[in-house]
Enzyme design. Structure first.
Site, PDB file in Angstrom:
ATOM      1  N   SER A   1       0.822  -1.197   0.000  1.00  0.00           N
ATOM      2  CA  SER A   1       0.000   0.000   0.000  1.00  0.00           C
ATOM      3  C   SER A   1       0.865   1.260   0.000  1.00  0.00           C
ATOM      4  O   SER A   1       1.649   1.473  -0.919  1.00  0.00           O
ATOM      5  CB  SER A   1      -0.965  -0.053   1.186  1.00  0.00           C
ATOM      6  OG  SER A   1      -1.971   0.919   1.072  1.00  0.00           O
TER       7      SER A   1
ATOM      8  N   ASP B   1      -9.637  -5.494  -5.046  1.00  0.00           N
ATOM      9  CA  ASP B   1      -9.048  -4.440  -4.221  1.00  0.00           C
ATOM     10  C   ASP B   1      -9.656  -3.088  -4.572  1.00  0.00           C
ATOM     11  O   ASP B   1      -9.487  -2.583  -5.684  1.00  0.00           O
ATOM     12  CB  ASP B   1      -7.529  -4.413  -4.445  1.00  0.00           C
ATOM     13  CG  ASP B   1      -6.780  -3.634  -3.386  1.00  0.00           C
ATOM     14  OD1 ASP B   1      -7.368  -2.708  -2.806  1.00  0.00           O
ATOM     15  OD2 ASP B   1      -5.608  -3.957  -3.132  1.00  0.00           O
TER      16      ASP B   1
ATOM     17  N   HIS C   1      -7.381  -5.760  -0.557  1.00  0.00           N
ATOM     18  CA  HIS C   1      -6.214  -5.062  -0.012  1.00  0.00           C
ATOM     19  C   HIS C   1      -5.590  -5.768   1.191  1.00  0.00           C
ATOM     20  O   HIS C   1      -4.370  -5.868   1.301  1.00  0.00           O
ATOM     21  CB  HIS C   1      -6.630  -3.643   0.382  1.00  0.00           C
ATOM     22  CG  HIS C   1      -5.540  -2.634   0.296  1.00  0.00           C
ATOM     23  ND1 HIS C   1      -4.972  -2.246  -0.898  1.00  0.00           N
ATOM     24  CD2 HIS C   1      -4.900  -1.922   1.258  1.00  0.00           C
ATOM     25  CE1 HIS C   1      -4.043  -1.337  -0.668  1.00  0.00           C
ATOM     26  NE2 HIS C   1      -3.971  -1.120   0.626  1.00  0.00           N
TER      27      HIS C   1
END
Length: 407
Positions: free
Chosen positions: A181, A351, A384
C-alpha cells in the site's frame, strides 16, 4: 494493514462486520495465550510481544532521520533454524494508519517476515514516524503540531533513506524491499528520483498504490474531498488520531451521507477480502489503527483529486513557489525507475484501494522495463488486506517474493 492507504482513515472502525474466510479460525494458536499476548502487546515492543514468543531472535532498533524523527525497527536476523550462509537483508514497509505489527499477526508459517527469516533472510521491519513505537523526535514532542508537519514526501526524503542507510551500513549488502500500500508509493517515488537504488537489490510491491483515479466508492470520494478541504480546518495540520473524538465525529458525519454504507467498512474501503482469519482480524483490531499526520492524508487525497503522483500541493502558487521554485508541485516520474531493477508487482481483482485500472496505469510506466526484470501477478479474488493477513498468502504471494529475492 501494512498498509492501508488513504481513506483507510476509517480503519479505526475497520471491521464492524468482518468477513473471515468461511468464518474460520485457522492458522494455529497465538503462541502465548491469546489474552496474555494481547496484554503484552500494549506494554512492550513488537519483538517481545510478537516475535521472540515464537522462538525467533529479534532486536529492537532505533534510527534517527535527518529531520530528527526516531524510527523504531525490528530485526529478525535469522530463522528458527539458523543458516550458516550470509543472509541477504530484507526491508519490510507497512502502509498508512498501521505499523509493523500488521505483518506479524498470523502465525510463523503464514506471516511474511518469519517466512523470510526461515528461508535464510535477515529481516528488518520498519515502523513509520507517528506510529506508536516511532513517536519520538530529537527536539519535538507529539503534542506539538510541528511534530506532525509532514506528508509522505518526508517518508520519501527522510524515513526511507534513514532505514536504507542503517541496514546497508550494518549488513554491507544490497537490500531487498517489500512494501504494501503506502509502502509501495513511497518506494516508487523514491526509486523514481534515483534514491536508494544504489543500495537496492530488488523490490516486491504488494497491492501497489500510485494512481488513485478509480478509488470511487462513495465513502472514498467524500473523504478525499474532505481531506483536501474542510478537514484541515476541522483538525488542523497536526495529528490524525483514528481513536480520538474529532476523527470519530468526522467519520460519523461521512457515514450519514446517502449512498455511504458504513455497516461493513472493511469491504466498503478495501474491497471484500477473501481469505482473512477471524482470530487474526480480532488481533488486528487490538493493535490498530495508528496515528498519522493530517497533512499526510491531505497529500494522499490530492492524488485522487489531481490524478497525478506529485509532491505536496500547498494550495497557493506562491507557497508552492516558495517550496519548489515553481507554481505547481514537481511530479514523481515513475518511468524514471531504472529499467534493470528486478521488480515483482502483485495486485488483486477485488481491491477497492489498488483498483485494477489504476494498477494498469502504473504498469504502463514500466512498458520499457527490461522484460526479464519485471514480474506481475494478478490475483482475481484478493483485496487489499489479503496481501498481509490472508491465510493463503504464503502459497499465492510470499513464495513468489522469496523466489524473487533468491534469484
Amino acid at each position: 494493514m501494512g498498509g492501508l492507504l488513504v481513506i483507510v482513515l476509517c480503519v479505526l472502525v475497520l471491521v464492524v462486520q468482518p468477513h473471515p474466510a468461511n468464518g474460520s479460525s485457522r492458522g494455529g494458536s497465538l503462541g502465548l495465550d491469546g489474552a496474555a499476548r494481547r496484554s503484552l502487546e500494549g506494554q512492550i515492543g513488537i519483538c517481545a510481544s510478537s516475535v521472540i514468543t515464537w522462538g525467533y531472535k529479534c532486536q529492537e532498533i532505533h534510527v534517527t532521520t535527518k529531520d530528527g524523527y526516531i524510527l523504531n525497527m525490528q530485526r529478525i536476523p535469522e530463522g528458527r533454524v539458523p543458516s550458516p550462509s550470509i543472509r541477504q537483508p530484507v526491508l519490510i514497509q507497512h502502509g498508512v494508519l498501521v505499523d509493523g505489527m500488521t505483518w506479524l499477526l498470523n502465525p510463523p508459517e503464514q506471516n511474511l517476515p518469519m517466512i523470510l527469516a526461515d528461508q535464510g533472510f535477515d529481516v528488518w521491519i520498519v515502523n513509520t514516524r507517528g506510529t506508536r513505537f516511532s513517536r519520538r523526535h530529537v527536539s519535538l514532542d507529539p503534542v506539538q503540531p510541528e511534530f506532525w508537519n509532514w506528508s509522505w514526501d518526508e517518508l520519501v526524503a527522510y524515513d526511507l533513506p534513514a532505514v536504507f542507510d542503517y541496514v546497508y551500513a550494518h549488513t554491507g549488502q544490497k537490500i531487498n524491499y517489500v512494501g504494501h500500500s503506502l509502502g509501495t508509493l513511497i518506494a516508487l517515488a523514491s526509486f523514481s528520483e534515483g534514491s536508494q537504488v544504489d543500495k537496492l537489490k530488488s523490490a516486491a510491491l504488494l497491492s501497489p498504490i500510485a494512481y488513485l483515479s478509480y478509488m470511487n466508492t462513495a465513502l472514498v470520494v467524500l473523504a478525499a474531498k474532505a481531506f483536501v478541504g474542510e478537514i484541515t480546518t476541522l483538525l488542523g495540520l497536526a495529528e490524525f488520531n483514528p481513536k480520538g473524538k474529532p476523527v470519530s465525529d468526522f467519520l460519523k458525519t461521512l457515514c450519514t451521507n446517502p449512498g455511504v454504507d458504513c455497516f461493513d467498512l472493511l469491504s466498503a474501503l478495501t474491497g471484500k477480502n477473501c481469505c482473512l482469519n477471524a482470530s487474526t482480524v480480532d488481533l488486528f483490531l487490538k493493535n490498530e489503527p495508528q496515528s498519522t499526520s493530517t497533512k499526510n492524508l491531505v497529500h494522499l487525497a490530492q492524488i485522487i483529486r489531481d490524478r497525478v503522483i506529485a509532491k505536496y500541493n500547498y494550495g497557493r502558487p506562491d507557497y508552492n513557489l516558495m517550496h519548489y521554485g515553481k507554481f505547481l508541485p514537481p511530479v514523481y516520474n515513475i518511468s524514471n525507475i531504472p529499467h534493470d531493477l528486478p521488480l515483482f508487482i502483485s495486485y488483486g481483482g477485488k481491491d477497492a484501494l489498488s483498483d485494477v485500472r489504476d494498477v494498469q496505469e502504473l504498469l504502463d510506466s514500466f512498458k520499457y522495463h527490461d522484460g526479464d526484470k519485471l514480474s506481475v501477478q494478478y490475483i482475481k479474488d484478493y483485496a487489499h488486506a489479503d496481501f498481509i493477513m490472508g491465510i493463503n498468502a504464503k502459497d499465492i504471494v510470499y513464495n513468489q517474493v522469496v523466489a524473487l529475492f533468491k534469484r
